[in-house]
Write an enzyme that holds these catalytic residues in place. Structure first.
Site: not given
Length: 540
Positions: A36, A38, A57, A287
């Site tokens: 809404s 946007e 998104e 890592h």
């Protein structure tokens, strides 16, 4: 005449100024999932800018990331207020780690009701995506929005590239403002001459130099330059740990292989080299814990990077901050032809044999053979990456993409964006069954647009990387590692894709051929041997 980036005195709406800016920057697509806050921006959408609808998104950001990498221009994303930004944060972080230029806008509630903590408002909106955006702002006035978007674009595109963020209240779009010019800003940074002379001197004196190439080279479109430098120096070429791009042809006779993200294994691989030059990568991405003897002083280390932060954290040696093309061009001009013997590169393993249950090595080799010339591979199979590196040699520039963040849910939407950015060639997404379920809805966008995309799902009924780490860390009875009963063919068909399931080696060749030739988006689910690969072997 332009003053302070603004042209003349004629007023236009904030929305019109923004759309004109996008046109000026060559942005032809906007990715999003509308909400809404946007709607005023999206109303009466123009025909010359393509709105790419994602169903979530995070997928919108992943698609924009892949598209930006394919086109080498910033991806433009429109998200829904704080809730949408929250959904997208994982892939915003990945864009940050990938150094992908994105301009991310998000809706905000109307300025008049922000003090009342209105529904769908974002408190301190510009702080939400930090620190994983290069620039973040909610402009103080509506008329400042276009200038903020222009700054966000230039900042995103400046090496090291990355995402930027602008929060825009719903009522700003109709306000009057002056147009903003889409200016040109240079993006190349040359190296310091004295530092380059020191590097050339070190290369000339070295008996066994190694070049460690990273994703910055491919991002800069400088792989051909890198090959010429390697051939002139007659150095061995290694790939940096967790490189998200292919910055050197992996069938080249000087290509030595891939460095481990284990300090001990990386140090062992580079032990024979008296000089290590890291180009377009950190020194180094690890890592697991361990002693990195490479830093003990026996090896001279140089680094060329466009990222001052990467240079600042390098523990030893000399770092040269410059963008790749001017640095490699200068190095090529300054280097004499080496009299060293050309080093021997790696030896590729023999062709794996077919078997049932289907070995993942056989799948990867077969996929490599089936991909058409010019294919771009987007990968998210962490547990099978060592096998992929052995059996799927990449050609070099613009051939391989993955996520630098380690966050799942990136590669499937990124492959959709890649296919949008490269409509005249095939994109292949190689993804694990666990990874696929993070952003599977991205397939809908690909199917709707009939994109030239083939998704190959390696189904080993679980999180293979976690199974491997459980062995390495010697932990037992870990819950949540098994994923039985997912039918990817039905899921893909429900999204509108062609799909087929392979359970036997004899079925694989025809299934891959069908997938690569399909006029649109296809999925090939391959059920493989569930044997656990060992990602990090323990040193004795």
């Amino acid at each position: 005449m332009a003053k302070n980036g603004k042209i003349g005195s004629k007023s236009v709406s904030v929305k019109q100024a923004t759309l004109d800016l996008l046109r000026g920057f060559g942005i032809k697509r906007v990715f999003g999932n509308p909400g809404s806050t946007e709607l005023p921006f999206l109303s009466d959408w123009p025909d010359d800018i393509d709105y790419v609808l994602a169903l979530q998104e995070a997928s919108a950001v992943g698609m924009a990331d892949g598209y930006a990498q394919a086109t080498r221009n910033a991806g433009f994303v429109n998200l829904h207020s704080a809730a949408g930004v929250g959904n997208a944060l994982g892939n915003i972080y990945t864009a940050h780690r990938n150094q992908t230029p994105l301009v991310i806008t998000a809706g905000q509630q109307a300025r008049s009701i922000l003090p009342l903590q209105a529904f769908l408002y974002a408190e301190r909106a510009s702080e939400f995506p930090r620190p994983y955006v290069k620039y973040s702002v909610e402009p103080a006035r509506a008329e400042d929005v276009p200038a903020a978007i222009a700054r966000a674009y230039h900042t995103a595109m400046q090496p090291p590239c990355g995402p930027t963020f602008v929060s825009i209240p719903i009522d700003d779009w109709t306000h009057a403002t002056a147009p903003v010019e889409a200016r040109k800003v240079s993006r190349e940074l040359g190296p310091e001459p004295e530092a380059m002379k020191a590097l050339v001197t070190a290369l000339n004196a070295s008996k066994h130099p190694a070049l460690v190439v990273g994703p910055g080279i491919d991002r800069a479109g400088a792989v051909d330059l890198m090959v010429r430098v390697a051939e002139k120096t007659k150095a061995s070429v290694w790939v940096s740990p967790f490189s998200a791009r292919c910055s050197f042809p992996e069938r080249h006779p000087q290509f030595a292989g891939f460095l481990h993200a284990s300090p001990g294994q990386l140090s062992d691989a580079l032990r024979a080299h008296d000089l290590v030059v890291v180009i377009g990568a950190p020194v180094f991405t690890f890592h697991v814990e361990g002693h990195a003897s490479i830093f003990d002083g026996g090896t001279t280390i140089f680094q060329i990077t466009d990222d001052p932060d990467a240079a600042a954290v390098t523990p030893v040696g000399t770092s040269i901050v410059a963008t790749m093309k001017p640095a490699l061009s200068a190095l090529l001009d300054m280097l004499p032809e080496s009299k060293r013997a050309t080093p021997k590169g790696r030896t590729l393993p023999p062709t794996p044999k077919a078997a049932d249950p289907l070995p993942v090595e056989f799948l990867l080799h077969s996929l490599s053979e089936a991909m058409p010339e010019g294919t771009s591979l987007v990968e998210e199979v962490p547990s099978h990456r060592p096998a992929m590196q052995k059996f799927m040699p990449m050609r070099g520039q613009d051939s391989f993409y993955t996520m630098s963040s380690g966050g799942l849910g990136y590669s499937l939407p990124a492959a959709v964006g890649m296919a949008l950015g490269k409509p005249n060639s095939r994109t292949v997404c190689l993804i694990g069954d666990g990874s696929a379920m993070y952003s599977f809805q991205a397939l809908w966008t690909a199917a709707q647009r009939k994109l030239p995309l083939t998704v190959v799902v390696i189904n080993n009924s679980g999180y293979g990387a976690m199974r491997s780490f459980s062995q390495v860390m010697q932990v037992r009875n870990v819950p949540g590692l098994e994923l039985p009963g997912i039918d990817f063919v039905k899921l893909a068909e429900g999204m509108g894709c062609d799909a087929v399931r392979v359970t036997k080696a004899a079925e694989l060749g025809e299934a891959l051929k069908r997938g690569m030739a399909f006029a649109g988006t296809s999925l090939v689910e391959v059920v493989v041997d569930s044997a656990v690969p060992l990602l990090y072997a323990r040193k004795n």
